[in-house]
Enzyme design. Sequence first.
Site, PDB file in Angstrom:
ATOM      1  N   HIS A   1      -7.195   1.386  -7.894  1.00 36.64           N
ATOM      2  CA  HIS A   1      -7.495   0.550  -6.727  1.00 36.64           C
ATOM      3  C   HIS A   1      -8.037   1.387  -5.567  1.00 36.64           C
ATOM      4  O   HIS A   1      -7.492   2.425  -5.212  1.00 36.64           O
ATOM      5  CB  HIS A   1      -6.299  -0.302  -6.307  1.00 36.64           C
ATOM      6  CG  HIS A   1      -5.089   0.434  -5.821  1.00 36.64           C
ATOM      7  ND1 HIS A   1      -4.925   0.835  -4.505  1.00 36.64           N
ATOM      8  CD2 HIS A   1      -3.959   0.809  -6.459  1.00 36.64           C
ATOM      9  CE1 HIS A   1      -3.759   1.420  -4.360  1.00 36.64           C
ATOM     10  NE2 HIS A   1      -3.150   1.429  -5.535  1.00 36.64           N
TER      11      HIS A   1
ATOM     12  N   GLU B   1      -5.227  -4.019  -3.976  1.00 38.29           N
ATOM     13  CA  GLU B   1      -4.012  -4.002  -4.796  1.00 38.29           C
ATOM     14  C   GLU B   1      -2.774  -3.960  -3.910  1.00 38.29           C
ATOM     15  O   GLU B   1      -1.752  -4.590  -4.230  1.00 38.29           O
ATOM     16  CB  GLU B   1      -4.032  -2.782  -5.727  1.00 38.29           C
ATOM     17  CG  GLU B   1      -2.874  -2.737  -6.715  1.00 38.29           C
ATOM     18  CD  GLU B   1      -1.642  -2.029  -6.204  1.00 38.29           C
ATOM     19  OE1 GLU B   1      -0.577  -2.154  -6.841  1.00 38.29           O
ATOM     20  OE2 GLU B   1      -1.711  -1.351  -5.151  1.00 38.29           O
TER      21      GLU B   1
END
Length: 462
Positions: free
Chosen positions: A281, A327
């Site tokens: 992420h 995320e």
Amino acid sequence: MKFLKYILIVVVVTWQGYAQSEDEKQIKAIYETALTQSKSYDWLNYLSNQIGGRLSGSIQAQQAVDYTKAQLDSMGLDKVWLQPVMVPKWVRGTPEFAYVETAPGITTNLPICALGGSVATPLQGIKANIIEVNGIKDLEVLGADKIKGKIVFFNKPMDPTLISTFESYSGCVGQRYAGAMEAVKYGAVGVIVRSMNLRLDDYPHTGSMGYGDLEVWERIPAAAISTKGAEFLSATLKLSPNANFYFKQSCKVYNDVESFNVIGEIKGSTYPDEIIVVGGHLDSWDLGDGSHDDGAGCVQSMDVLRLLKESGYTPKRTIRVVLFMNEENGLRGGKKYAEVAKNKKEKHVFALESDAGGFSPRGFSFDCSEGDFKKVKSWGPLFEPYLVHMLVKGYSGADIGPLKDDGIVLAGLRPDSQRYFDHHHSEYDTFEHVNKRELELGAAAMSSLVYLFDKYGVEKTK
């Protein structure tokens, strides 16, 4: 008949030995390329030191999107693109301030930071009696009579006896995420949470928290306190149970904004419709520069495609790197990627995530069928020379989780975890704490696993 059976056995054994030898050569080439020609450390240097913390919706997050896309463009991939996704925008504001007061005018400052998604305190801050609890279950035991009008101090530590620090983290992170929404039911006016950290230090660790269905006016501010601060506060409350706690924070939630997943791929030569994903992420928290969480995973994933190309391997299947956005406080990027893949009826066969820091790789965990796991275990001897011994069933990763179905193998890189939570979500997560060689070994291990799944595929589901 016995002679023919003997010949057949010899042929099979010879073929298996040849295949093993070819795999050993390819994996050795991957490792040698990673340890001599890797780009991951330089990419991470730029992400960390030129851009810094990349909170979803921030200017820095957009700079990271632009930078990583440019790097993927320069790698000669078959396709590079941005996938739009709406993400939450939360801003920390001015630095937080807190102290404990044991008597009028007798105060000690303590290091805190607002939890991600928290509301601000009033402009003048909040000052109230503080009550210590060992997790959410204690709230019900104490009841509203003892909690109303007070600040709740959640002081459940990570369990030091668990060898897996992620298991220890899971055992107490609930107080961070749900502490405020639960404490407000008993009339609390604020929440202070012990940082998720096994080390004693002065770095408060942020992280996501939620309010459930609470209206905005019902929400109370929540902050994390460093582990040393938590120990001091706990000791102080034993001596002065009527002590007051003061804290002030000015964070704010704005409307969602547009951001992007960054995607690049090499088209498969034999099975182009079968897709392998590797990713991390791109967003991080705003404290520190997000080197371990998850700049490391992003640059390792980018390097997988480059290492396969540089080591002379031509993928059979389409290999795609995805740098997921958001995320940390929403998982919007992972959900959007899976949604688009489903709408396009794309066939994903394998997905690998790196989101556990840039430390020495110890192995992988797999969410897959017994047949696929048996295949993975047969690859153990190929990884043993590189000290990647742990091939286990278990959790894969948050961003690839939405891709789960019966036809895909999900996997997560598992580096040594003992130092990870020293850095996680804190000002201590910075570039100088990433070891170049460990980072490159992780990229090589990931590339090797992707190579094996690309070459041999996954078990067919009925």
